[in-house]
Design a protein around this motif. Structure first.
Motif, short mmCIF file in Angstrom:
data_model
loop_
_atom_site.label_atom_id
_atom_site.label_comp_id
_atom_site.label_asym_id
_atom_site.label_seq_id
_atom_site.Cartn_x
_atom_site.Cartn_y
_atom_site.Cartn_z
N THR A 44 0.85 -1.20 0.00
CA THR A 44 0.00 0.00 0.00
C THR A 44 0.88 1.24 0.00
O THR A 44 0.64 2.18 0.77
N ILE A 45 1.90 1.26 -0.84
CA ILE A 45 2.90 2.33 -0.80
C ILE A 45 2.30 3.69 -1.12
O ILE A 45 2.75 4.72 -0.62
N THR A 46 1.25 3.71 -1.94
CA THR A 46 0.62 4.99 -2.26
C THR A 46 0.02 5.63 -1.03
O THR A 46 0.17 6.84 -0.78
N GLN A 47 -0.67 4.84 -0.22
CA GLN A 47 -1.29 5.35 1.00
C GLN A 47 -0.27 5.55 2.11
O GLN A 47 -0.35 6.53 2.86
N SER A 48 0.69 4.64 2.22
CA SER A 48 1.61 4.66 3.36
C SER A 48 2.74 5.66 3.20
O SER A 48 3.18 6.27 4.19
N ILE A 49 3.24 5.83 1.99
CA ILE A 49 4.41 6.67 1.77
C ILE A 49 4.10 7.87 0.87
O ILE A 49 4.35 9.02 1.24
N ALA A 50 3.55 7.59 -0.30
CA ALA A 50 3.37 8.66 -1.29
C ALA A 50 2.42 9.74 -0.80
O ALA A 50 2.68 10.94 -0.98
N SER A 51 1.30 9.34 -0.18
CA SER A 51 0.31 10.32 0.25
C SER A 51 0.84 11.29 1.31
O SER A 51 0.68 12.51 1.17
#
Length: 253
Positions: free
Chosen positions: A20-27
């Motif tokens: 879930t890198i978009t939610q965990s890191i990118a966002s």
């Protein structure tokens, strides 16, 4: 010490992050970048210096702390709440794994994610605001200490919560307002004397003050006092975790 169990929990939690890198890191990185654009580049260019530091550079430690506190709590609380919600907590409690190993696995993974996020935000800030780090070693120490402390606090919240709404209550209703009022966007010394004294009851003031000192050598509160406050909160969290596992409170709900 069952290092295999610690590694298994740690790897599982880290794998969930990269799924879930978009939610965990990118966002979080993107959200913080918007603060740099608005407050650093747009508003900061029209404001004077704060204690001899450009406003855009001055708010960097506060913005890193804002993201760090929220993500540390969210990662750790969600990580331990999901086994409770799914019922797999019984498998964990019946396994030959001590509560120390459970805490090391979950809190270690949450703290690792937060440190990664903090470093990424600092790298991203370079694209918007020039800054220097006066004490890089102490900056990393404060980054790690804050991540571990609030990941442990988030772990406690995850044990306490019995629905998804409670996971968000403390980060959104308490931690975020305290961060905004803790000197993230201003120096406490800019406040009237009475409000300066009231601000000292805000624990986040000590976190941001110590972290800003590691960047610019300037602090609203004595660094020794700030470190003592952080270590005191860490000790309180450790005592709370010990009591929870000792009594079994909330573990099986």
């Amino acid at each position: 010490m069952n290092w295999h169990a610690i590694r298994a929990i740690y790897r599982f939690e880290m794998a969930r992050t990269f799924r879930t890198i978009t939610q965990s890191i990118a966002s979080p990185v993107l959200s913080t970048s918007l603060y740099f654009v608005v407050f650093g580049a747009a508003i900061g260019s029209r404001m004077g210096n704060v204690d001899g530091i450009s406003y855009g550079a001055f708010i960097i430690p506060g913005l890193v702390m804002l993201a760090l506190l929220n993500e540390s709590i969210s990662n750790a609380s969600f990580g331990i709440y999901m086994p409770k919600w799914a019922g797999t907590i019984f498998e964990l409690l019946s396994a030959p794994v001590s509560y120390i190993e459970i805490v090391l696995g979950y809190v270690g993974a949450a703290a690792s994610k937060s440190v990664m996020l903090g470093v990424l935000i600092l790298i991203t800030a370079r694209f918007f605001v020039p800054y220097e780090i006066a004490h890089p070693f102490w900056m990393l120490c404060f980054l790690l200490l804050t991540s571990v402390t609030f990941s442990l606090f988030g772990f406690i919240i995850g044990l306490w919560a019995d629905d998804f709404q409670k996971l968000q209550v403390i980060p959104l209703m308490i931690i975020t307002p305290l961060t905004f009022l803790g000197g993230a966007f201003y120096s406490v010394n800019m406040l009237p004397p009475i409000w300066q004294k009231i601000s000292l009851f805000n624990p986040v003031v000590y976190l941001i003050s110590a972290f800003r000192w590691s960047f610019y050598g300037l602090a609203d509160v004595n660094v020794v006092v700030s470190v003592s406050a952080i270590l005191g909160f860490l000790a309180a969290c450790l005592a709370a975790v010990w009591w929870i596992f000792r009594t079994g409170w909330k573990l099986k709900q």
